[in-house]
Design a protein around this motif. Structure first.
Motif, PDB file in Angstrom:
ATOM      1  N   GLY A  30      10.120 -22.312   2.511  1.00  0.00           N
ATOM      2  CA  GLY A  30       8.770 -22.692   1.896  1.00  0.00           C
ATOM      3  C   GLY A  30       7.646 -22.377   3.185  1.00  0.00           C
ATOM      4  N   SER A  31       8.119 -22.382   4.225  1.00  0.00           N
ATOM      5  CA  SER A  31       7.264 -22.358   5.525  1.00  0.00           C
ATOM      6  C   SER A  31       7.216 -20.811   6.025  1.00  0.00           C
ATOM      7  CB  SER A  31       7.849 -23.331   6.586  1.00  0.00           C
ATOM      8  OG  SER A  31       8.961 -22.946   7.105  1.00  0.00           O
ATOM      9  N   LEU A  32       7.389 -19.991   5.309  1.00  0.00           N
ATOM     10  CA  LEU A  32       7.440 -18.646   5.833  1.00  0.00           C
ATOM     11  C   LEU A  32       5.868 -18.210   5.796  1.00  0.00           C
ATOM     12  CD1 LEU A  32       9.832 -16.793   3.507  1.00  0.00           C
ATOM     13  CD2 LEU A  32      10.241 -16.823   5.816  1.00  0.00           C
ATOM     14  N   SER A  33       5.793 -17.295   6.701  1.00  0.00           N
ATOM     15  CA  SER A  33       4.404 -16.802   6.875  1.00  0.00           C
ATOM     16  C   SER A  33       4.731 -15.205   6.420  1.00  0.00           C
ATOM     17  CB  SER A  33       3.956 -16.853   8.266  1.00  0.00           C
ATOM     18  OG  SER A  33       4.705 -16.307   9.264  1.00  0.00           O
ATOM     19  N   TYR A  34       3.392 -14.479   6.387  1.00  0.00           N
ATOM     20  CA  TYR A  34       3.562 -13.193   5.826  1.00  0.00           C
ATOM     21  C   TYR A  34       2.630 -12.384   6.687  1.00  0.00           C
ATOM     22  CZ  TYR A  34       5.572 -15.272   1.658  1.00  0.00           C
ATOM     23  OH  TYR A  34       6.537 -15.947   0.976  1.00  0.00           O
ATOM     24  N   SER A  35       2.775 -11.086   6.792  1.00  0.00           N
ATOM     25  CA  SER A  35       2.093 -10.156   7.738  1.00  0.00           C
ATOM     26  C   SER A  35       1.788  -8.677   6.555  1.00  0.00           C
ATOM     27  CB  SER A  35       2.764  -9.659   8.881  1.00  0.00           C
ATOM     28  OG  SER A  35       2.914 -10.597   9.764  1.00  0.00           O
ATOM     29  N   ALA A  36       0.559  -8.473   6.784  1.00  0.00           N
ATOM     30  CA  ALA A  36       0.171  -7.292   6.047  1.00  0.00           C
ATOM     31  C   ALA A  36      -0.563  -6.306   7.059  1.00  0.00           C
ATOM     32  CB  ALA A  36      -0.683  -7.627   4.994  1.00  0.00           C
ATOM     33  N   TRP A  37      -0.091  -4.878   6.878  1.00  0.00           N
ATOM     34  CA  TRP A  37      -0.699  -3.907   7.621  1.00  0.00           C
ATOM     35  C   TRP A  37      -1.354  -2.841   6.642  1.00  0.00           C
ATOM     36  CZ3 TRP A  37       4.051  -5.925   8.497  1.00  0.00           C
ATOM     37  CH2 TRP A  37       4.238  -6.686   9.440  1.00  0.00           C
ATOM     38  N   ILE A  38      -2.709  -2.581   7.035  1.00  0.00           N
ATOM     39  CA  ILE A  38      -3.262  -1.801   6.093  1.00  0.00           C
ATOM     40  C   ILE A  38      -3.408  -0.433   7.028  1.00  0.00           C
ATOM     41  CG2 ILE A  38      -5.420  -0.986   5.133  1.00  0.00           C
ATOM     42  CD1 ILE A  38      -4.247  -4.547   5.208  1.00  0.00           C
ATOM     43  N   ALA A  39      -2.722   0.606   6.757  1.00  0.00           N
ATOM     44  CA  ALA A  39      -3.204   2.026   7.209  1.00  0.00           C
ATOM     45  C   ALA A  39      -4.128   2.917   6.945  1.00  0.00           C
ATOM     46  CB  ALA A  39      -1.570   2.775   7.534  1.00  0.00           C
ATOM     47  N   PHE A  40      -4.930   3.505   7.730  1.00  0.00           N
ATOM     48  CA  PHE A  40      -6.092   4.150   7.239  1.00  0.00           C
ATOM     49  C   PHE A  40      -5.793   5.707   7.539  1.00  0.00           C
ATOM     50  CE2 PHE A  40      -7.811   0.263   8.182  1.00  0.00           C
ATOM     51  CZ  PHE A  40      -8.545  -0.316   7.080  1.00  0.00           C
ATOM     52  N   SER A  41      -6.380   6.466   6.818  1.00  0.00           N
ATOM     53  CA  SER A  41      -6.270   7.738   6.646  1.00  0.00           C
ATOM     54  C   SER A  41      -7.196   8.459   7.974  1.00  0.00           C
ATOM     55  CB  SER A  41      -6.483   8.530   5.337  1.00  0.00           C
ATOM     56  OG  SER A  41      -7.741   8.229   5.045  1.00  0.00           O
ATOM     57  N   ASP A  42      -8.472   7.773   8.218  1.00  0.00           N
ATOM     58  CA  ASP A  42      -9.340   8.122   9.186  1.00  0.00           C
ATOM     59  C   ASP A  42      -9.288   7.789  10.670  1.00  0.00           C
ATOM     60  OD1 ASP A  42     -10.186   5.819   8.742  1.00  0.00           O
ATOM     61  OD2 ASP A  42     -12.076   6.088   8.347  1.00  0.00           O
ATOM     62  N   CYS A  43      -8.198   6.807  10.847  1.00  0.00           N
ATOM     63  CA  CYS A  43      -7.887   6.390  12.220  1.00  0.00           C
ATOM     64  C   CYS A  43      -6.402   6.086  12.816  1.00  0.00           C
ATOM     65  CB  CYS A  43      -8.997   5.146  12.780  1.00  0.00           C
ATOM     66  SG  CYS A  43      -8.169   3.794  11.358  1.00  0.00           S
ATOM     67  N   ASP A  58     -13.583   0.548   2.424  1.00  0.00           N
ATOM     68  CA  ASP A  58     -13.719   1.576   1.249  1.00  0.00           C
ATOM     69  C   ASP A  58     -12.264   2.062   1.256  1.00  0.00           C
ATOM     70  OD1 ASP A  58     -14.119   4.129   0.141  1.00  0.00           O
ATOM     71  OD2 ASP A  58     -15.203   4.970   1.935  1.00  0.00           O
ATOM     72  N   ARG A  59     -12.041   1.876  -0.166  1.00  0.00           N
ATOM     73  CA  ARG A  59     -10.394   2.064  -0.400  1.00  0.00           C
ATOM     74  C   ARG A  59     -10.059   3.467  -0.248  1.00  0.00           C
ATOM     75  NH1 ARG A  59      -7.457  -2.069  -2.440  1.00  0.00           N
ATOM     76  NH2 ARG A  59      -8.598  -4.077  -2.930  1.00  0.00           N
ATOM     77  N   THR A  60     -11.072   4.460  -0.277  1.00  0.00           N
ATOM     78  CA  THR A  60     -10.684   5.753  -0.082  1.00  0.00           C
ATOM     79  C   THR A  60     -10.084   5.984   1.361  1.00  0.00           C
ATOM     80  OG1 THR A  60     -12.771   6.629   0.501  1.00  0.00           O
ATOM     81  CG2 THR A  60     -12.306   6.745  -1.819  1.00  0.00           C
ATOM     82  N   ARG A  61     -10.462   5.174   2.202  1.00  0.00           N
ATOM     83  CA  ARG A  61      -9.641   5.110   3.719  1.00  0.00           C
ATOM     84  C   ARG A  61      -8.364   4.868   3.794  1.00  0.00           C
ATOM     85  NH1 ARG A  61     -12.679   1.444   7.720  1.00  0.00           N
ATOM     86  NH2 ARG A  61     -11.155   2.571   9.097  1.00  0.00           N
TER      87      ARG A  61
END
Length: 110
Positions: free
Chosen positions: A65-78, A45-48
């Protein structure tokens, strides 16, 4: 002559770095798009979502060309994040949650 050659080498390196920057920016845009697609696939739910952070991993000098990537999604409810790790090709390597955040179908790590 040697001094001029040195300056030429520096100019070539600066030009190469300048050309690499747009390519890196395009790659980060591709990674961000993939992260957004994963968020959709998971049915989050994108509203989170409070914030999405994406960065290239610094693995101490891996070949270009051999890099890796990280993503962190922060939520408003936890407290914690949804973490997504991707290969240079944007293939998903791993997905997990941290803290007390729960996303259906995703295993948590503490």
């Amino acid at each position: 002559m040697l001094k001029r050659l040195g300056g030429f080498s520096v100019a070539v390196l600066m030009l190469t770095a300048g050309l690499a920057a747009p390519a890196e920016a395009r790659r980060i845009d591709e990674v961000r798009a993939k992260v957004q697609a994963v968020i959709d696939e998971l049915g989050v739910d994108r509203t989170r979502i409070r914030q999405v952070f994406v960065a290239a991993d610094d693995d101490g000098g891996e070949a270009p060309g051999s890099l890796s990537y990280s993503a962190w999604i922060a939520f408003s409810d936890c407290t914690g994040n949804l973490a997504i790790h991707l290969a240079a090709t944007t293939a998903v390597r791993s997905i997990y949650t941290t803290g007390d955040c729960v996303v259906e179908g995703v295993t948590g790590r503490n």
